[in-house]
Motif scaffolding. Structure first.
Motif, short mmCIF file in Angstrom:
data_model
loop_
_atom_site.label_atom_id
_atom_site.label_comp_id
_atom_site.label_asym_id
_atom_site.label_seq_id
_atom_site.Cartn_x
_atom_site.Cartn_y
_atom_site.Cartn_z
N GLN A 195 0.88 -1.14 0.17
CA GLN A 195 -0.03 0.08 0.01
C GLN A 195 0.98 1.32 -0.04
N LEU A 196 1.94 1.14 0.76
CA LEU A 196 2.77 2.10 0.91
C LEU A 196 3.66 2.45 -0.52
N LYS A 197 3.86 1.35 -0.96
CA LYS A 197 4.39 1.54 -2.55
C LYS A 197 3.67 2.12 -3.59
N ASP A 198 2.18 1.69 -3.62
CA ASP A 198 1.06 2.18 -4.44
C ASP A 198 0.91 3.70 -4.16
N PHE A 199 0.96 4.00 -2.86
CA PHE A 199 1.17 5.59 -2.50
C PHE A 199 2.24 6.32 -3.19
N MET A 200 3.35 5.71 -3.08
CA MET A 200 4.56 6.44 -3.82
C MET A 200 4.31 6.33 -5.23
N THR A 201 3.86 5.37 -5.80
CA THR A 201 3.67 5.45 -7.43
C THR A 201 2.48 6.53 -7.60
N LYS A 202 1.49 6.65 -6.98
CA LYS A 202 0.68 7.68 -7.15
C LYS A 202 1.03 9.18 -7.25
N MET A 203 2.01 9.37 -6.10
CA MET A 203 2.68 10.64 -5.99
C MET A 203 3.74 10.89 -6.98
N ASN A 204 3.86 10.10 -8.08
CA ASN A 204 4.87 9.74 -9.11
C ASN A 204 6.41 9.76 -8.34
N THR A 252 9.74 7.75 -8.10
CA THR A 252 10.16 6.36 -8.67
C THR A 252 11.41 6.23 -7.94
N GLU A 253 11.90 4.94 -7.90
CA GLU A 253 13.36 4.62 -7.42
C GLU A 253 14.32 4.68 -8.47
N ILE A 254 15.47 5.13 -8.12
CA ILE A 254 16.53 5.29 -9.09
C ILE A 254 17.02 3.98 -9.23
#
Length: 187
Positions: free
Chosen positions: A122-131, A133-135
């Motif tokens: 869920q936390l990763k999905d939130f980060m994806t929605k916030m645009n 990205t992992e380097i």
């Protein structure tokens, strides 16, 4: 012969000449008045044109100033939102790092581990929605703009100047760097 001109009366020739001169003077005065009136109208017209040009110039300057103000405030608003989002994500990154380490640890309770995994997803999905990205770092060519090299290693399976180990993941928000990846670079 009696003189027909008694008293103030003038002979006919003189009378007609005098009337003609008066008429000419009247016509000349009328022409002068018309020319004067035309000049006055032309002057008023020129003044009105100048006033209109000045008002138009003021309007254009005011419009340009307002347009610049509108653009500047929109840019400031976007920057403020972006900076707030970066700060928020930056404060979340230590929690994400801790979550990842906890998921890698051994756990005998599968239900607990599955629950933690669901929360992390869920936390990763939130980060994806916030645009966010992992380097991508492992195996990538070292780039000081995105990687923070804290170690150099010899005898690795990686080519020279390539990231061979990642100590801490780096993240970006859109095209803005939030945190560089902490890496080891192959010699």
């Amino acid at each position: 012969m009696e003189d027909k001109n008694i008293g103030n009366e003038l002979p006919e020739e003189e009378l007609s000449e005098e009337l003609i001169e008066e008429e000419i003077d009247t016509e000349l005065n009328d022409e002068d008045d018309a020319a004067s009136e035309y000049n006055d109208s032309a002057a008023q017209y020129a003044e009105l044109e100048d006033a209109l040009a000045e008002a138009n110039d003021k309007y254009l300057r005011l419009f340009a100033e307002y347009d610049n103000y509108r653009k500047r405030t929109a840019r400031e608003k976007a920057d403020t939102y972006s900076n707030a989002a970066v700060k928020c994500v930056e404060n979340l990154l230590p929690f994400i790092d801790s979550f990842e380490r906890s998921l890698e640890a051994e756990c005998s309770d599968e239900n607990f581990k599955n629950g933690m995994s669901m929360i992390f997803n869920q936390l990763k999905d939130f980060m994806t929605k916030m645009n966010v990205t992992e380097i991508e770092a492992l195996g990538a060519e070292f780039d000081p703009n995105f990687h923070n090299a804290i170690q150099q290693l010899e005898d690795t399976d990686y080519a020279a100047n390539r990231v061979c180990q990642v100590f801490q993941k780096g993240y970006m928000l859109g095209d803005k760097l939030i945190r560089p990846a902490m890496v080891a670079v192959a010699l």
